[in-house]
Design an enzyme around this catalytic site. Structure first.
Site, PDB file in Angstrom:
ATOM      1  N   CYS A   1      -7.362  -5.979  -2.509  1.00 58.60           N
ATOM      2  CA  CYS A   1      -5.662  -5.883  -1.914  1.00 58.60           C
ATOM      3  C   CYS A   1      -5.765  -6.364  -3.596  1.00 58.60           C
ATOM      4  CB  CYS A   1      -5.452  -5.528  -0.706  1.00 58.60           C
ATOM      5  SG  CYS A   1      -3.822  -4.816  -1.442  1.00 58.60           S
TER       6      CYS A   1
ATOM      7  N   HIS B   1      -8.420  -2.393   2.855  1.00 57.68           N
ATOM      8  CA  HIS B   1      -9.397  -3.264   3.834  1.00 57.68           C
ATOM      9  C   HIS B   1     -10.230  -2.827   4.084  1.00 57.68           C
ATOM     10  CE1 HIS B   1      -5.605  -5.836   2.255  1.00 57.68           C
ATOM     11  NE2 HIS B   1      -5.011  -4.715   2.632  1.00 57.68           N
TER      12      HIS B   1
ATOM     13  N   GLU C   1     -12.078  -5.232   6.034  1.00 59.81           N
ATOM     14  CA  GLU C   1     -12.249  -6.571   6.446  1.00 59.81           C
ATOM     15  C   GLU C   1     -11.300  -6.292   7.379  1.00 59.81           C
ATOM     16  OE1 GLU C   1      -8.515  -7.047   4.758  1.00 59.81           O
ATOM     17  OE2 GLU C   1     -10.120  -6.131   4.056  1.00 59.81           O
TER      18      GLU C   1
END
Length: 231
Positions: free
Chosen positions: A86, A196, A198
């Site tokens: 990002c 994302h 994660e």
């Protein structure tokens, strides 16, 4: 294998990245402040999402001049693994470690929801545990995620197999050229992506499809460094 999570004023996904490393592969991981000038102890460097320096200019434009960036460029040249997520992707673009730039989402709205990605390139340290063409559910959260490059750069990205992720056909959330969601450098050791991974490491989060990114990094590094790296 040692991981670093860079932290800029305004980073807000640093804890997510730190916990993802801990929970998926259990490797040593440190937060590294933006004033650091030595990244030599780290094998993989994560640049998290957020709003570095408030994003008061173009996203990532101020972070590009942080002291840590010289060390990051050196690490990239040495072949260390660098993953920008990002705002981290935006910083990699601003620093010239990846080609192209970011525009406002075509809708001019902040988009925060699950997104389906197609894995286009499995020959990177970040995607070796995926299958080519695999569809994965990875969330997005951005207002400036509309990746753009000129036709010549796009041709180079295609020719060199640098397009790593695309949004599923017909479901491009931001207007990115050629549905691009993530690209790598020619060497393949630097990856930038808007979604994302994660935030997708456990089914409790809605998807565990991001786990393979972290297991890919570890398995590729161990293959490169041999049996001595295991432990």
């Amino acid at each position: 294998m040692n991981f670093a999570v860079l932290v800029f004023p305004g980073s807000n996904c640093d804890i997510d990245c730190y916990k993802a490393v801990e929970d998926t592969i259990g490797q040593p991981v440190d937060y590294v402040w933006h004033t650091e000038t030595d990244l030599s102890k780290y094998d993989c460097i994560l640049i998290p999402g957020g709003f570095s320096y408030g994003d008061y200019l173009r996203c990532g434009a101020i972070a590009r001049f942080a002291p840590v960036m010289s060390a990051l460029v050196k690490a990239a040249e040495e072949g260390k693994y660098i993953l920008g997520i990002c705002n981290g992707f935006q910083i990699l673009l601003e620093s010239g470690l990846l080609p192209g730039g970011m525009l406002r989402n075509r809708s001019l709205k902040f988009r925060c929801h699950a997104a389906m990605l197609q894995v286009e390139n499995t020959n990177t340290p970040f995607t070796s545990d995926y299958a080519k063409g695999e569809l994965i559910n990875i969330p997005i959260a951005h207002g400036e995620g509309n990746y753009y490059c000129d036709e010549a750069t796009l041709a180079e990205l295609k020719a060199n197999n640098q397009i790593v992720f695309r949004y599923e056909a017909g479901n491009n959330p931001n207007g990115s050229v050629d549905d691009i969601a993530g690209i790598c450098n020619r060497a393949g050791n630097v990856l930038g992506m808007m979604p994302h991974p994660e935030r997708a490491v456990h089914e409790l989060l809605g998807s565990a499809d991001g786990r393979k990114m972290f297991t890919s990094i570890l398995s590729t590094w161990r293959e490169k460094h041999g049996a001595a790296a295991i432990g």
